[in-house]
Design an enzyme around this catalytic site. Structure first.
Site, PDB file in Angstrom:
ATOM      1  N   TYR A 126       0.796  -1.281  -0.132  1.00 33.63           N
ATOM      2  CA  TYR A 126       0.033  -0.177   0.176  1.00 33.63           C
ATOM      3  C   TYR A 126       0.866   1.126   0.153  1.00 33.63           C
ATOM      4  O   TYR A 126       0.299   2.121  -0.646  1.00 33.63           O
ATOM      5  CB  TYR A 126      -0.906  -0.034   1.220  1.00 33.63           C
TER       6      TYR A 126
ATOM      7  N   ASN B 287      -6.939   3.879  -3.548  1.00 35.24           N
ATOM      8  CA  ASN B 287      -7.611   2.769  -2.592  1.00 35.24           C
ATOM      9  C   ASN B 287      -8.890   3.467  -1.870  1.00 35.24           C
ATOM     10  O   ASN B 287      -8.651   4.494  -1.117  1.00 35.24           O
ATOM     11  CB  ASN B 287      -6.685   2.317  -1.661  1.00 35.24           C
ATOM     12  N   GLU B 288     -10.000   3.014  -2.379  1.00 34.59           N
ATOM     13  CA  GLU B 288     -11.100   3.371  -1.452  1.00 34.59           C
ATOM     14  C   GLU B 288     -11.241   5.023  -1.390  1.00 34.59           C
ATOM     15  O   GLU B 288     -11.584   5.644  -0.237  1.00 34.59           O
ATOM     16  CB  GLU B 288     -11.289   2.627  -0.043  1.00 34.59           C
TER      17      GLU B 288
ATOM     18  N   ASP C 259     -16.375  -1.829  -1.140  1.00 31.58           N
ATOM     19  CA  ASP C 259     -17.771  -2.609  -1.463  1.00 31.58           C
ATOM     20  C   ASP C 259     -18.993  -1.640  -1.030  1.00 31.58           C
ATOM     21  O   ASP C 259     -19.699  -2.077  -0.265  1.00 31.58           O
ATOM     22  CB  ASP C 259     -17.679  -3.956  -0.870  1.00 31.58           C
TER      23      ASP C 259
ATOM     24  N   GLU D  74      -8.742  -6.964  -1.487  1.00 30.56           N
ATOM     25  CA  GLU D  74      -8.643  -7.541  -0.126  1.00 30.56           C
ATOM     26  C   GLU D  74      -9.821  -8.258   0.184  1.00 30.56           C
ATOM     27  O   GLU D  74     -11.016  -8.102  -0.341  1.00 30.56           O
ATOM     28  CB  GLU D  74      -9.037  -6.303   0.708  1.00 30.56           C
TER      29      GLU D  74
ATOM     30  N   TYR E 234      -6.397 -10.161   3.113  1.00 34.22           N
ATOM     31  CA  TYR E 234      -5.938  -9.192   3.863  1.00 34.22           C
ATOM     32  C   TYR E 234      -5.898  -9.798   5.315  1.00 34.22           C
ATOM     33  O   TYR E 234      -6.649 -10.433   5.704  1.00 34.22           O
ATOM     34  CB  TYR E 234      -7.242  -7.973   4.098  1.00 34.22           C
TER      35      TYR E 234
END
Ligand SMILES: *[C@@H]1O[C@H](CO)[C@@H](O)[C@H](O)[C@H]1NC(C)=O
Ligand SMILES: *[C@@H]1O[C@H](CO)[C@@H](O)[C@H](O)[C@H]1NC(C)=O
Ligand SMILES: *[C@@H]1O[C@H](CO)[C@@H](O)[C@H](O)[C@H]1NC(C)=O
Ligand SMILES: *[C@@H]1O[C@H](CO)[C@@H](O)[C@H](O)[C@H]1NC(C)=O
Ligand SMILES: *[C@@H]1O[C@H](CO)[C@@H](O)[C@H](O)[C@H]1NC(C)=O
Ligand SMILES: CC(=O)N[C@H]1CO[C@H](CO)[C@@H](O)[C@@H]1O
Length: 478
Positions: A87, A159-160, A201, A264, A296
């Site tokens: 990450y 990421n997100e 999600d 993940e 993860y």
């Protein structure tokens, strides 16, 4: 004319400095494929962030500690993984040893280009003020650092980032970052390295997110995602395809025109984790929609998602989750998982149009923020003073740390097995941990150790073996 001896010496030197390498992976339609064999590549992966996100500093990131990488690559080989995701990376550090170790182990890397330090990420509440050349020192710095490693599988642009707090324009900024990354790669890298986004999600807008990123736009060519990562924790304990909602995910992502995988997964609401979702994820039905996933996470941190507990720099313990996951991987039918499928590799992307977006809270226009001129300069001329990485030889394969299994027995003969050129790691090919775990104290030797089930394709005595083999090959050429 040079003597035979001189030619042999030259051949050996060439081989000694050119480390063996995995074959690069490319995107074809909705699959990842091996660029030489055309075999499908599905991700059997773990997320790798020893120390958690707070373990990252300007002086240390997960791929800057050679001893830790050697230990972890050797353990991951036994586990059966072929990919890690990292990450947080600091471009100014040297990653040559770690990247080369993972390459030798047959393990690919998916790398997030952002850092958690201010200026190293896009602020989801104020993207405009953080989309600047300072940010691109980080983004292009990571590309420079990793572009030359053959086991660099792809880069995550974010990421997100898109969630309840993000402003509506955020998708356009991420697509602009992808455009800039892909243009940088096109201009400054000698192969295509795929770029994608990793989504949470967030149900009501998940399909909008996929559609927004995968569609092709003639006004902004080269800005679409090459792959899509989904962080999904919906399968907990002994769940099922239906109960977990994997059936819905499969239906939704079947239509994707780019590879989709779990960036993940591994719900820990039920412990220990049994990882029965592995059979579903790589099963016939779901692998029409997904290209595997990353568990993860590798190390045990405060949030209790780990497979391995790093007690200190000298000892590590394989948790029961490690063994459970290893057993699930070992059951997989790799020949089916690697089979190429022309109806998947020939799929092409839809054209961008507002009709692709269902939820009115999601951005449905495809104009992107324009690129700052300083960023254009970086693309045209390459990042100045870049710390560009390169593969180096991996000479040491012994793991100095002591490794224990979850019952407290020492696991003997943990070592890195350097794979032959073009090989990647697969489950079941390392010595099984159950048979090599000593039951009585002091029985450090296990007969099964480095005898490789797939000896034809793989090196058993790593670097030395490579050199000896090379010498034989060189002699026979002369
Ligand atoms: C690209 O550059 C790397 C590192 O210099 C090299 O190992 C590789 O062979 C090159 N690839 C191609 C396709 O030229
Ligand atoms: C659209 O997404 C928002 C969250 O971003 C959600 O609250 C809303 O219910 C969604 N609307 C529809 C019609 O799905
Ligand atoms: C997938 O594509 C098929 C055929 O084009 C279409 O009928 C179906 O509604 C699509 N499914 C989703 C979830 O978009
Ligand atoms: C090939 O891909 C198509 C589309 O995803 C799928 O329907 C089919 O079952 C796949 N074939 C095999 C042998 O997996
Ligand atoms: C390492 O951590 C594991 C799991 O927390 C624990 O069971 C074990 O006793 C620790 N070993 C050492 C040497 O600290
Ligand atoms: C023992 C074992 O599972 N060997 C496997 C090693 O990997 C190759 C290539 O995927 C398989 O064909 C073997 O079955």
């Amino acid at each position: 004319m040079p003597s035979t001896y001189t030619r042999l010496f030259a051949a050996l030197c060439a081989l000694a400095t050119t480390a063996n390498a995995v074959t690069t992976i490319e995107v074809k339609g909705k699959d990842f494929v091996n660029s030489e064999t055309g075999d499908r590549f599905q991700i059997l992966g773990v997320d790798y962030q020893p120390g958690g996100s707070s373990g990252f500093t300007k002086k240390k990131d997960p791929l800057s500690d050679k001893d830790a990488c050697l230990r972890d690559a050797a353990l991951m080989q036994r586990l059966g993984v072929n990919t890690i995701r990292v990450y947080n990376l600091e471009p100014s550090l040297s990653h040559d040893d770690c990247a080369s170790i993972f390459n030798a182990a047959g393990i690919y890397m998916i790398l997030d280009v952002n850092s958690p330090l201010y200026g190293g990420y896009i602020d989801r509440t104020a993207p405009k003020s953080t989309y600047n050349s300072q940010y691109y020192e980080q983004v292009f710095g990571v590309i420079e650092a990793f572009k030359n490693y053959p086991n660099t599988l792809g880069f995550f642009s974010g990421n997100e980032v898109i969630n309840e707090q993000s402003v509506k324009e955020v998708p356009a900024y991420i697509r602009a970052i992808q455009r800039d990354m892909k243009d940088y790669i096109k201009k400054n890298v000698n192969r295509t390295i795929p770029v994608g986004y990793s989504a949470a999600d967030v149900r009501p807008i998940l399909m909008d997110t996929l559609n927004y990123f995968m569609c092709e736009d003639s006004n902004e060519a080269n800005s679409e995602s090459d792959f899509f990562g989904l962080n999904s924790y919906s399968w907990c304990g002994e769940s099922s395809f239906k109960k977990s909602g994997y059936d819905v995910l499969t239906e939704d992502f079947k239509n994707s025109s780019i590879p989709v995988f779990f960036s993940e997964y591994g719900c820990n609401e039920v412990t220990p984790r049994v990882f029965t979702e592995v059979q579903a994820l790589y099963g016939e039905e779901m692998s029409q929609a997904f290209s595997g996933g990353l568990v993860y996470e590798y190390t045990q941190e405060d949030n209790n998602y780990g497979l391995v507990k790093i007690n200190n720099s000298d000892t590590a313990t394989l948790l029961v989750d490690f063994e459970n996951l290893q057993k699930q991987y070992a059951k997989l039918d790799m020949s089916r998982i690697q089979a190429s499928n022309a109806s998947q590799t020939s799929i092409s992307a839809p054209k961008c149009s507002s009709g692709l977006i269902q939820n009115s809270t999601f951005l449905s226009k495809f104009d992107l923020p324009s690129r700052p001129s300083k960023v254009q300069d970086m693309i045209d001329n390459g990042l100045s003073k870049a710390n560009t990485g390169k593969l180096v030889g991996v000479s040491s394969t012994a793991i100095p740390q002591k490794i224990y299994d979850h019952t407290g027995n020492e696991v003997s003969d943990v070592k890195l097995k350097a794979l032959a050129n073009g090989e990647s790691n697969t489950p079941g090919n390392s010595t099984s941990s159950s048979s090599s775990t000593s039951t009585g104290s002091g029985s450090g030797s296990s007969a099964s150790v480095t005898v490789d089930a797939n000896a034809a394709g793989k090196m058993t005595t790593p670097f030395l073996g490579l050199l000896v083999g090379a010498a034989v090959a060189a002699v026979s050429i002369l």
